[in-house]
Scaffold this active site. Sequence first.
Site, PDB file in Angstrom:
ATOM      1  N   HIS A   1       7.016 -32.806  -9.258  1.00 31.04           N
ATOM      2  CA  HIS A   1       5.650 -33.326  -9.095  1.00 31.04           C
ATOM      3  C   HIS A   1       5.482 -34.016  -7.739  1.00 31.04           C
ATOM      4  O   HIS A   1       4.397 -33.991  -7.154  1.00 31.04           O
ATOM      5  CB  HIS A   1       5.322 -34.332 -10.203  1.00 31.04           C
ATOM      6  CG  HIS A   1       4.869 -33.720 -11.496  1.00 31.04           C
ATOM      7  ND1 HIS A   1       3.727 -32.964 -11.596  1.00 31.04           N
ATOM      8  CD2 HIS A   1       5.389 -33.778 -12.744  1.00 31.04           C
ATOM      9  CE1 HIS A   1       3.569 -32.579 -12.862  1.00 31.04           C
ATOM     10  NE2 HIS A   1       4.569 -33.052 -13.572  1.00 31.04           N
TER      11      HIS A   1
ATOM     12  N   HIS B   1      11.941 -31.823 -13.424  1.00 34.42           N
ATOM     13  CA  HIS B   1      10.512 -31.563 -13.639  1.00 34.42           C
ATOM     14  C   HIS B   1       9.667 -32.637 -12.955  1.00 34.42           C
ATOM     15  O   HIS B   1       8.713 -32.325 -12.231  1.00 34.42           O
ATOM     16  CB  HIS B   1      10.243 -31.524 -15.151  1.00 34.42           C
ATOM     17  CG  HIS B   1       8.800 -31.409 -15.524  1.00 34.42           C
ATOM     18  ND1 HIS B   1       8.275 -30.313 -16.156  1.00 34.42           N
ATOM     19  CD2 HIS B   1       7.752 -32.263 -15.346  1.00 34.42           C
ATOM     20  CE1 HIS B   1       6.972 -30.488 -16.337  1.00 34.42           C
ATOM     21  NE2 HIS B   1       6.635 -31.670 -15.870  1.00 34.42           N
TER      22      HIS B   1
ATOM     23  N   CYS C   1       3.917 -30.148 -19.891  1.00 34.01           N
ATOM     24  CA  CYS C   1       3.565 -31.146 -18.882  1.00 34.01           C
ATOM     25  C   CYS C   1       2.233 -31.780 -19.270  1.00 34.01           C
ATOM     26  O   CYS C   1       1.302 -31.073 -19.650  1.00 34.01           O
ATOM     27  CB  CYS C   1       3.453 -30.471 -17.524  1.00 34.01           C
ATOM     28  SG  CYS C   1       3.000 -31.594 -16.195  1.00 34.01           S
ATOM     29  N   LEU C   2       2.172 -33.095 -19.161  1.00 36.67           N
ATOM     30  CA  LEU C   2       0.931 -33.809 -19.499  1.00 36.67           C
ATOM     31  C   LEU C   2      -0.225 -33.362 -18.606  1.00 36.67           C
ATOM     32  O   LEU C   2      -1.380 -33.470 -18.996  1.00 36.67           O
ATOM     33  CB  LEU C   2       1.132 -35.323 -19.353  1.00 36.67           C
ATOM     34  CG  LEU C   2       2.173 -35.952 -20.289  1.00 36.67           C
ATOM     35  CD1 LEU C   2       2.406 -37.405 -19.913  1.00 36.67           C
ATOM     36  CD2 LEU C   2       1.741 -35.827 -21.738  1.00 36.67           C
TER      37      LEU C   2
ATOM     38  N   GLN D   1       0.553 -37.733 -11.122  1.00 39.29           N
ATOM     39  CA  GLN D   1      -0.138 -37.369 -12.363  1.00 39.29           C
ATOM     40  C   GLN D   1      -1.218 -38.372 -12.750  1.00 39.29           C
ATOM     41  O   GLN D   1      -2.054 -38.081 -13.618  1.00 39.29           O
ATOM     42  CB  GLN D   1       0.861 -37.239 -13.518  1.00 39.29           C
ATOM     43  CG  GLN D   1       1.805 -36.069 -13.351  1.00 39.29           C
ATOM     44  CD  GLN D   1       2.704 -35.929 -14.558  1.00 39.29           C
ATOM     45  OE1 GLN D   1       3.747 -36.558 -14.623  1.00 39.29           O
ATOM     46  NE2 GLN D   1       2.289 -35.139 -15.528  1.00 39.29           N
TER      47      GLN D   1
END
Length: 174
Positions: free
Chosen positions: A148, A144, A102-103, A56
């Site tokens: 990623h 979650h 989610c960011l 991310q």
Amino acid sequence: MAEKEMDKYEIITHPNPILRRKAKKVTDFDKDFQNLIEDMFVIMRDAPGVGLAAPQIGISQKIVVVEYAEPEKEDEKPKAYVLVNPEIIRHSEETTEDLEGCLSVPGLVGMVERWDAVTVKAQNRFGKNVKIKADGWLARIFQHEMDHLDGVLYIDKATEVFEPTDEDLENLRD
Ligand code: CO
């Protein structure tokens, strides 16, 4: 940390292709790695979020940081977790569908089915093997964030994705 220093990382968003890569295994637990972990906590708290995976911030490595306080223990301080090269080695039969955001997918939330409980095998920030059992929200956060590392976003699994109401956002924060 100085603000200038943090400018080197920013949260990348869907559809950036880095989010779709399979992250690489971490083998070096050196000083640079320790600094990266610290930076990830700063970025996550700043966002603010309860979990952050290295992809991310554009770093395709198997690293997850989580900071979360159990809601039923209000005075409880948030607990910090660092999962390096994590794997789910056991999970409950039972699943629950609940709201996730989610960011890296700003402005949306979705209903996602997750296992109620998981056991994660990982290394800690110093490379030591650890096993962590989680249930409820913490188990959801782990699943979650670990997705990623496989290039999977919650929107791939969600039964519906929508713009949240204020109430949805309030529930998400709890
Ligand atoms: Co996410």
